[in-house]
Design an enzyme around this catalytic site. Structure first.
Site, PDB file in Angstrom:
ATOM      1  N   TYR A  86       0.842  -1.204   0.000  1.00  0.00           N
ATOM      2  CA  TYR A  86       0.000   0.000   0.000  1.00  0.00           C
ATOM      3  C   TYR A  86       0.873   1.248   0.000  1.00  0.00           C
ATOM      4  O   TYR A  86       0.604   2.208  -0.708  1.00  0.00           O
ATOM      5  CB  TYR A  86      -0.928   0.014   1.220  1.00  0.00           C
ATOM      6  CG  TYR A  86      -1.902   1.168   1.171  1.00  0.00           C
ATOM      7  CD1 TYR A  86      -3.117   1.042   0.500  1.00  0.00           C
ATOM      8  CD2 TYR A  86      -1.590   2.397   1.755  1.00  0.00           C
ATOM      9  CE1 TYR A  86      -4.002   2.094   0.417  1.00  0.00           C
ATOM     10  CE2 TYR A  86      -2.470   3.469   1.666  1.00  0.00           C
ATOM     11  CZ  TYR A  86      -3.673   3.318   1.004  1.00  0.00           C
ATOM     12  OH  TYR A  86      -4.542   4.371   0.914  1.00  0.00           O
ATOM     13  N   PHE A 138      -7.313  21.167 -24.537  1.00  0.00           N
ATOM     14  CA  PHE A 138      -7.636  19.749 -24.576  1.00  0.00           C
ATOM     15  C   PHE A 138      -8.874  19.560 -23.710  1.00  0.00           C
ATOM     16  O   PHE A 138      -9.030  20.216 -22.686  1.00  0.00           O
ATOM     17  CB  PHE A 138      -6.480  18.868 -24.096  1.00  0.00           C
ATOM     18  CG  PHE A 138      -6.822  17.414 -24.237  1.00  0.00           C
ATOM     19  CD1 PHE A 138      -6.825  16.823 -25.488  1.00  0.00           C
ATOM     20  CD2 PHE A 138      -7.211  16.659 -23.139  1.00  0.00           C
ATOM     21  CE1 PHE A 138      -7.222  15.504 -25.649  1.00  0.00           C
ATOM     22  CE2 PHE A 138      -7.608  15.334 -23.294  1.00  0.00           C
ATOM     23  CZ  PHE A 138      -7.609  14.754 -24.552  1.00  0.00           C
ATOM     24  N   THR A 139      -9.755  18.636 -24.104  1.00  0.00           N
ATOM     25  CA  THR A 139     -11.072  18.505 -23.460  1.00  0.00           C
ATOM     26  C   THR A 139     -10.994  18.420 -21.932  1.00  0.00           C
ATOM     27  O   THR A 139     -11.597  19.236 -21.236  1.00  0.00           O
ATOM     28  CB  THR A 139     -11.796  17.253 -23.998  1.00  0.00           C
ATOM     29  OG1 THR A 139     -10.900  16.150 -23.922  1.00  0.00           O
ATOM     30  CG2 THR A 139     -12.207  17.463 -25.445  1.00  0.00           C
ATOM     31  N   ASP A 229       1.619  20.322 -20.606  1.00  0.00           N
ATOM     32  CA  ASP A 229       0.944  19.038 -20.729  1.00  0.00           C
ATOM     33  C   ASP A 229       1.921  18.179 -21.536  1.00  0.00           C
ATOM     34  O   ASP A 229       2.043  18.324 -22.751  1.00  0.00           O
ATOM     35  CB  ASP A 229      -0.396  19.198 -21.451  1.00  0.00           C
ATOM     36  CG  ASP A 229      -1.149  17.876 -21.540  1.00  0.00           C
ATOM     37  OD1 ASP A 229      -0.489  16.820 -21.516  1.00  0.00           O
ATOM     38  OD2 ASP A 229      -2.388  17.902 -21.647  1.00  0.00           O
ATOM     39  N   LYS A 272      -0.381   7.544 -23.153  1.00  0.00           N
ATOM     40  CA  LYS A 272       0.024   7.901 -24.514  1.00  0.00           C
ATOM     41  C   LYS A 272       1.517   7.549 -24.679  1.00  0.00           C
ATOM     42  O   LYS A 272       1.840   6.386 -24.777  1.00  0.00           O
ATOM     43  CB  LYS A 272      -0.247   9.383 -24.781  1.00  0.00           C
ATOM     44  CG  LYS A 272      -1.547   9.925 -24.141  1.00  0.00           C
ATOM     45  CD  LYS A 272      -2.812   9.456 -24.808  1.00  0.00           C
ATOM     46  CE  LYS A 272      -4.096   9.838 -24.080  1.00  0.00           C
ATOM     47  NZ  LYS A 272      -4.301  11.195 -23.673  1.00  0.00           N
ATOM     48  N   ARG A 396     -13.770  15.092 -33.801  1.00  0.00           N
ATOM     49  CA  ARG A 396     -13.117  16.202 -33.112  1.00  0.00           C
ATOM     50  C   ARG A 396     -13.603  17.470 -33.800  1.00  0.00           C
ATOM     51  O   ARG A 396     -12.979  17.987 -34.714  1.00  0.00           O
ATOM     52  CB  ARG A 396     -11.582  16.074 -33.174  1.00  0.00           C
ATOM     53  CG  ARG A 396     -11.006  15.171 -32.087  1.00  0.00           C
ATOM     54  CD  ARG A 396     -11.255  15.769 -30.735  1.00  0.00           C
ATOM     55  NE  ARG A 396     -10.732  15.007 -29.602  1.00  0.00           N
ATOM     56  CZ  ARG A 396     -11.465  14.599 -28.562  1.00  0.00           C
ATOM     57  NH1 ARG A 396     -12.769  14.804 -28.544  1.00  0.00           N
ATOM     58  NH2 ARG A 396     -10.913  13.989 -27.534  1.00  0.00           N
ATOM     59  N   PHE A 462     -19.167  14.622 -25.839  1.00  0.00           N
ATOM     60  CA  PHE A 462     -18.823  13.735 -26.958  1.00  0.00           C
ATOM     61  C   PHE A 462     -18.722  12.276 -26.543  1.00  0.00           C
ATOM     62  O   PHE A 462     -18.920  11.379 -27.352  1.00  0.00           O
ATOM     63  CB  PHE A 462     -17.510  14.190 -27.616  1.00  0.00           C
ATOM     64  CG  PHE A 462     -16.342  14.237 -26.671  1.00  0.00           C
ATOM     65  CD1 PHE A 462     -16.118  15.340 -25.874  1.00  0.00           C
ATOM     66  CD2 PHE A 462     -15.475  13.165 -26.577  1.00  0.00           C
ATOM     67  CE1 PHE A 462     -15.042  15.374 -24.992  1.00  0.00           C
ATOM     68  CE2 PHE A 462     -14.393  13.191 -25.711  1.00  0.00           C
ATOM     69  CZ  PHE A 462     -14.190  14.297 -24.909  1.00  0.00           C
TER      70      PHE A 462
HETATM   71  C1  LIG Z   1      -5.338  12.015 -22.914  1.00  0.00           C
HETATM   72  C2  LIG Z   1      -4.931  13.385 -22.623  1.00  0.00           C
HETATM   73  C3  LIG Z   1      -5.185  13.992 -21.391  1.00  0.00           C
HETATM   74  C4  LIG Z   1      -6.030  13.324 -20.324  1.00  0.00           C
HETATM   75  O1  LIG Z   1      -5.448  12.177 -19.869  1.00  0.00           O
HETATM   76  P1  LIG Z   1      -6.280  10.892 -19.389  1.00  0.00           P
HETATM   77  O2  LIG Z   1      -5.214   9.926 -19.039  1.00  0.00           O
HETATM   78  O3  LIG Z   1      -7.143  10.459 -20.504  1.00  0.00           O
HETATM   79  O4  LIG Z   1      -7.081  11.301 -18.194  1.00  0.00           O
HETATM   80  C5  LIG Z   1      -4.692  15.249 -21.178  1.00  0.00           C
HETATM   81  N1  LIG Z   1      -3.999  15.918 -22.122  1.00  0.00           N
HETATM   82  C6  LIG Z   1      -3.748  15.376 -23.311  1.00  0.00           C
HETATM   83  C7  LIG Z   1      -2.977  16.151 -24.324  1.00  0.00           C
HETATM   84  C8  LIG Z   1      -4.212  14.111 -23.615  1.00  0.00           C
HETATM   85  O5  LIG Z   1      -3.992  13.599 -24.828  1.00  0.00           O
END
Ligand SMILES: *Cc1c(COP(=O)(O)O)cnc(C)c1O
Length: 470
Positions: A86, A138-139, A229, A272, A396, A462
């Site tokens: 943990y 970004f969303t 980011d 990613k 998109r 979306f």
């Molecule tokens: C996917 C993504 C996020 C969000 O990350 P999650 O792991 O899906 O919560 C943030 N910024 C960018 C550029 C992304 O591609």
């Protein structure tokens, strides 16, 4: 006796030199194409939203590159030796060391995925009413900024909104836009500037080191924090090495570190570039900020030494981060995307150029010029690709952009369908099949009608919105 050399069909100096994937396949996963009538039923049941399709009904899944990577044998080995304590898992320390070494920040806070890190950062740094300028949005990033009371402001270069502009760094910040914003509102009303590597919503377009340096200098002068980011920063680094003057001989690792050194911290979705199926983190230099983040992470994510990830996931991520920096890997990854783009263009399909690092974007406005944006052309095109060949992509455009505070739809300049390539998953044959299916749909595009939205969720619509053909 003299032997006659076999006559060749080419001049050897003209022979192309192809690259190949720096891996071979050890395990396979079966996929199948449903018959056409079953696909028709599936998309209707899914409300014409590709997010609502069961993956077992999908043949080639280009919905996202998020969490869909194939892990390496070295990563699977790390899973087996994961420490599930943990508190204080060995894999936490290994991952912390890796992040500090690769990205160069002092503090590492694990989260369950990228949006967990965005949530923590936004809650700590944004005071209600403050602005958060960014190179497009970004969303989930924008959602968390607004959820914390912030107001997103787009300061990306105009070319990013033009899918036909071939500028090499369409992820760059327009410094005049930034300066105008800061001058008219005052630096104290800016929470921080949020910079994304290879801007997803602009078609996976990179930012240059030169531009980031200039933004950094401006922010330092006005005491504005700069947060990255860094979700696709490795892909951004590949573009810098390939096309920014002076960086052609620098390692991907050194470029990633240079980019991070121009910021105060970063949020990362490890799903990613990180080559894992789940995970994320926040990394910062400031001690007080890190202390606040560690106080929040235990409430929202998990203890500060796992943040929602299993020990084995942290182990696999530490390996994945190092693998992502290997030049042969990242070249094959980005160039595979370019292969798909080039094939589509050869068929005359309008796509966003230059090609992105993780995806090719179809320009639905040019493919379906007869459809009004309020009838969701990109949503329709994505559904049609599924009907045509069982290929899953995502919208998109106007659906993803959501609604303005006054209730009207944002009408983004870009109305796109994203064909996102999972890392190390599909071969060139899958991309050949995909490009041919897109071309067939484009050939009968004038027969396609629009959609109307019959269900709209409150946030990030979306993902779960439902549609019917008009
Ligand atoms: C996917 C993504 C996020 C969000 O990350 P999650 O792991 O899906 O919560 C943030 N910024 C960018 C550029 C992304 O591609």
């Amino acid at each position: 006796m003299k032997h006659q050399r076999h006559p060749l069909a080419y001049d050897s100096s003209e022979l192309p030199t192809s690259w190949a994937e720096p891996w071979k396949i050890k395990m396979v996963e079966h996929i199948r194409l449903l018959p056409h009538d079953a696909r028709q039923q599936a998309i209707a049941t899914a409300g014409w939203n590709t997010f609502l399709l069961p993956s077992s009904d999908v043949y080639i899944d280009l919905l996202t590159d998020s969490g869909t990577s194939a892990m390496s044998d070295r990563q699977w080995a790390a899973l087996m030796t994961g420490d599930e304590a943990y508190a204080g898992s060995k894999d936490f320390y290994e991952l912390e060391r890796t992040v500090q070494e690769v990205y160069g920040y002092k503090h590492f806070i694990p989260t369950h995925q990228g949006r967990g890190a965005e949530h923590l950062l936004s809650q700590i740094l944004i005071k209600p009413g403050q602005l958060v300028p960014g190179n497009m949005y970004f969303t989930t990033t924008k959602f968390h900024q607004e959820y914390a009371g912030g107001v997103f402001a787009d300061v990306i270069v105009d070319a990013a909104h033009d899918p036909t502009s071939t500028l090499p760094f369409k992820g760059n910040v327009d410094l005049d836009k930034l300066a105008n914003l800061v001058t008219s509102h005052g630096a104290e009303r800016i929470a921080y500037i949020s910079i994304e590597g290879t801007v997803n919503m602009a078609g996976g377009q990179p930012i240059s080191i030169e531009n980031l340096r200039a933004v950094r200098a401006y922010c330092t002068q006005h005491r504005i924090p700069l947060m990255l980011d860094a979700t696709r920063l490795v892909e951004n680094a590949y573009f810098i090495r390939k096309q920014e003057p002076g960086w052609g001989d620098t390692s991907i690792a050194a470029i990633v570190k240079e980019l991070c050194s121009l910021s105060d911290g970063c949020t990362v979705s490890a799903k990613k570039d990180g080559l894992v199926n789940i995970g994320g983190f926040l990394a910062v230099n400031d001690d007080l900020l890190a202390e606040k983040a560690r106080a929040l992470v235990v409430a929202f994510e998990g203890l500060h030494t796992y943040g929602g990830m299993a020990g084995r996931d942290m182990g696999a991520l530490a390996v994945g981060i190092r693998e992502s920096l290997e030049y042969d890997y990242i070249r094959a990854r980005v160039e595979q995307v370019a292969y798909l783009g080039a094939r589509l263009e050869r068929f005359g399909v309008p796509v966003v150029v230059p090609y992105g690092g993780h995806a090719i974007y179809l320009d639905a406005k040019r493919i379906l010029p007869h459809l009004d944006q309020e009838t969701f052309p990109a949503q329709r095109l994505a559904a049609e690709l599924y009907l045509e060949a069982g290929i899953r992509t995502m919208e998109r455009g106007i659906v993803s952009a959501g609604r303005a505070p006054d209730g009207s739809n944002y009408r983004p300049a870009l109305e796109l369908v994203r064909l996102t390539i999972p890392r190390r998953v599909y071969t060139q044959s899958h991309l050949d099949v995909t490009s041919e299916a897109v071309a067939r749909v484009c050939a009968r595009a004038d027969t396609l009608g629009g959609l109307r939205m019959v269900y709209e969720p409150e946030h990030l619509r979306f993902f779960q919105a439902r549609f019917e053909p008009l």
